[in-house]
Design an enzyme around this catalytic site. Structure first.
Site, PDB file in Angstrom:
ATOM      1  N   CYS A 159       0.827  -1.206   0.000  1.00  0.00           N
ATOM      2  CA  CYS A 159       0.000   0.000   0.000  1.00  0.00           C
ATOM      3  C   CYS A 159       0.865   1.262   0.000  1.00  0.00           C
ATOM      4  CB  CYS A 159      -0.994  -0.009   1.166  1.00  0.00           C
ATOM      5  SG  CYS A 159      -2.280   1.262   1.015  1.00  0.00           S
ATOM      6  N   GLU A 187      -1.328  -8.932   3.345  1.00  0.00           N
ATOM      7  CA  GLU A 187      -1.408  -9.609   4.642  1.00  0.00           C
ATOM      8  C   GLU A 187      -2.787  -9.526   5.281  1.00  0.00           C
ATOM      9  OE1 GLU A 187      -1.724  -5.564   5.974  1.00  0.00           O
ATOM     10  OE2 GLU A 187      -0.623  -6.481   4.319  1.00  0.00           O
ATOM     11  N   HIS A 240      -3.336  -4.719   0.361  1.00  0.00           N
ATOM     12  CA  HIS A 240      -2.675  -5.235   1.559  1.00  0.00           C
ATOM     13  C   HIS A 240      -2.639  -6.761   1.486  1.00  0.00           C
ATOM     14  CE1 HIS A 240      -2.634  -1.402   3.812  1.00  0.00           C
ATOM     15  NE2 HIS A 240      -3.711  -1.147   3.106  1.00  0.00           N
TER      16      HIS A 240
END
Length: 244
Positions: free
Chosen positions: A101, A193, A191
């Site tokens: 990001c 994760e 993102h």
């Protein structure tokens, strides 16, 4: 084996700790395999060499590279300067890097590209993206579904890609969802994760930071809970495996 360097930018402990746990879990990393630095707490060591690590992972944060200097909080300005200070060595030596990001803004800015809030910002939520022709040949994306959903939420974005940068994933509202410089320097606008629980935490913490109307927080949380976002974490795990 060299450890991984994980740089975190979030000054909110709950969000930072949850992000760190997600990077470890989704990336398949053990705690003793990483050197974690929360840049909101500790400046980057002057003698740090990114080449001493198997790979560098930069998490997300509330700052914007494109904000004018006078609009940046001192802490955000220092974190940005620390991140940018590593990019010449990373790019020149093609050190494995994954910017998540905020990291795509850092990478494009370091390459002299245009990052701004003019176009391509996306509200918090899950959005579809598509693997490009170049992405289908990339080791982090090869064999993954051609289309899959990712979690996003950003005010700024790359307006165009610098020369020589590979465009790996494209979105509908934001064309540049994943890019690569050289062979090993990656960045995602999404993102990799994140899961629904992690985004719920961020929605709650950042609801007054201009990403969305605070009154929409409950609906956004419900939307994230209902989304099926499972492929991005495989990209993170593949990056870790590639570095190893």
């Amino acid at each position: 084996m060299a450890r991984f360097l994980i740089l975190q930018l979030r000054p909110e402990a709950e969000a930072a700790d949850e992000e760190f746990a997600a990077i470890l879990g989704k990336g398949g990393l053990l705690r003793d395999e990483v050197h974690r630095i929360r840049l909101d707490q500790d400046p980057l060591p002057a003698d740090l060499d990114p080449g001493d690590y198997a790979g560098v992972i930069v998490g997300g944060g509330p700052g914007c590279v494109s904000d004018p200097p006078e609009a940046k909080r001192p802490l955000e300005a220092r974190i940005e300067a620390d991140c940018l200070s590593l990019m010449p060595a990373i790019l020149e030596r093609d050190i494995p890097f994954l910017g998540c990001c905020y990291g795509i803004g850092i990478l494009v800015h370091a390459l002299g590209g245009d990052v701004s809030k003019d176009r391509y910002g996306e509200p918090v939520g899950a959005v579809p993206c598509r693997v490009t022709e170049a992405g289908a040949e990339d080791p982090l994306l090869a064999g993954l579904p051609e289309r899959f959903d990712v979690f996003v939420g950003h005010k700024e974005a790359a307006q165009a890609l610098p020369s020589g940068v590979a465009h790996l994933l494209e979105g509908e509202a934001c064309p540049y969802q994943m890019i690569r410089a050289g062979r090993n320097v990656y960045a995602t606008q999404f993102h990799p994760e994140a899961d629904a629980a992690g985004f719920e935490t961020r929605i709650r913490i950042y609801k007054d930071r201009g990403y969305f109307d605070p009154s929409e927080a409950g609906d956004l949380i419900a939307m994230c809970r209902a989304a099926e976002v499972t492929v991005p974490e495989r990209i993170l795990a593949r990056f870790v495996d590639l570095c190893r």
